[in-house]
Design a protein around this motif. Structure first.
Motif, mmCIF file in Angstrom:
data_model
loop_
_atom_site.group_PDB
_atom_site.id
_atom_site.type_symbol
_atom_site.label_atom_id
_atom_site.label_comp_id
_atom_site.label_asym_id
_atom_site.label_seq_id
_atom_site.Cartn_x
_atom_site.Cartn_y
_atom_site.Cartn_z
ATOM 1 N N LEU A 174 4.771 25.284 6.098
ATOM 2 C CA LEU A 174 4.210 26.635 6.051
ATOM 3 C C LEU A 174 3.057 26.741 5.065
ATOM 4 C CD1 LEU A 174 7.455 28.789 6.314
ATOM 5 C CD2 LEU A 174 5.495 28.875 7.868
ATOM 6 N N LEU A 175 3.188 26.110 3.921
ATOM 7 C CA LEU A 175 2.105 26.161 2.936
ATOM 8 C C LEU A 175 0.820 25.598 3.537
ATOM 9 C CD1 LEU A 175 4.020 25.065 -0.290
ATOM 10 C CD2 LEU A 175 3.106 27.332 0.217
ATOM 11 N N ASN A 176 0.940 24.536 4.298
ATOM 12 C CA ASN A 176 -0.225 23.960 4.947
ATOM 13 C C ASN A 176 -0.716 24.831 6.106
ATOM 14 O OD1 ASN A 176 -2.084 21.617 5.231
ATOM 15 N ND2 ASN A 176 -1.083 21.389 7.210
ATOM 16 N N GLY A 177 0.234 25.298 6.933
ATOM 17 C CA GLY A 177 -0.126 26.080 8.110
ATOM 18 C C GLY A 177 -0.714 27.439 7.799
ATOM 19 N N LEU A 178 -0.358 27.998 6.644
ATOM 20 C CA LEU A 178 -0.827 29.336 6.262
ATOM 21 C C LEU A 178 -2.106 29.306 5.435
ATOM 22 C CD1 LEU A 178 2.611 30.875 5.268
ATOM 23 C CD2 LEU A 178 1.158 31.688 7.140
ATOM 24 N N ALA A 179 -2.574 28.126 5.091
ATOM 25 C CA ALA A 179 -3.688 28.006 4.146
ATOM 26 C C ALA A 179 -4.911 28.813 4.560
ATOM 27 C CB ALA A 179 -4.061 26.528 3.973
ATOM 28 N N GLU A 180 -5.305 28.684 5.810
ATOM 29 C CA GLU A 180 -6.515 29.381 6.257
ATOM 30 C C GLU A 180 -6.355 30.890 6.160
ATOM 31 O OE1 GLU A 180 -9.505 29.665 10.142
ATOM 32 O OE2 GLU A 180 -7.820 28.280 10.152
#
Length: 237
Positions: A174-180
């Motif tokens: 999630l941390l990666n997927g939500l970055a943008e």
């Protein structure tokens, strides 16, 4: 779409798990009948027709009748029903916001988002991953305040859950997927720090997930932050 369904007047399936298509049902009657059925196949039909039904019956009826069923089915006994349900949250949120930008948005924040957050704690991996995907989609619909206060804080809490390896593993993705959606400031203040901490997680599976889950964060935080903060941590994995 619904008019053609109502004309079918037939039965799909066999025995106690048959799916009766009642030609006299309106779209709302059909949703209420299937959504509260004791048969898992009928509840699954409700879930798969959820967004189409919302468009058919309109905003007010969706809020009054469908959202309570959604919250009820989020705790359904059948994994397949819960798994299918989370896959429709993004489109449901889009419908609510497009139908009424202010009230619909608040319904997403107050009623849809908490259900997704609850399903992130699921033991069934299929449901948990579906909820994670739904949260990433929902974040794109939310305003910056809710992205930080509710979405990010939910994920940060999961990443700090020392008693639940699955929660920490889900938080990594999630941390990666939500970055943008979260943007540079939140990523530098919270997301990057969280990923660096998870690089030292006691569970190998979490550390392994972290190693492959920083590409989007690196794009958002910029080269300088990546070189100073992220790469030193990831180089130790």
């Amino acid at each position: 779409m619904f008019s053609s369904r109502k004309q079918l007047g037939r039965v799909i399936g066999r025995g106690g798990n048959s799916l009766e298509i009642e030609e006299s049902y309106s779209a709302l009657d059909r949703a209420q009948h299937f959504g509260t059925s004791k048969l898992s196949l009928q509840r699954l039909v409700f879930v798969n027709e959820l967004v189409d039904t919302a468009h058919e019956i309109g905003y007010e009826a969706t809020v009054a009748h469908l959202l309570p069923l959604v919250k009820r089915l989020a705790d359904d006994a059948e994994v397949l029903v819960r798994q299918s349900l989370v896959g429709h949250f993004g489109d449901l949120a889009g419908f609510l916001i497009q139908s009424d930008p202010e009230r619909g948005y608040q319904k997403v924040v107050d009623e849809v988002l908490p259900v997704v957050s609850l399903l992130l704690k699921e033991k069934a991996s299929e449901v948990r991953q579906g909820a994670a995907d739904a949260l990433i989609t929902l974040a794109s619909h939310l305003r910056p305040g809710e992205r930080g206060d509710q979405v990010l804080m939910t994920v940060i809490s999961m990443s700090h859950n020392n008693d639940d390896e699955d929660a920490r593993g889900t938080a990594v993705g999630l941390l990666n997927g939500l970055a943008e959606a979260l943007g540079r400031d939140l990523c530098q203040q919270f997301v990057g720090v969280g990923l660096v901490a998870l690089c030292e997680d006691p569970a190998f599976r979490v550390r392994k997930a972290t190693a492959s889950s920083f590409a989007e964060v690196a794009k958002v935080v910029g080269d300088d932050y990546t070189l100073r903060r992220l790469l030193p941590a990831f180089s130790k994995l």
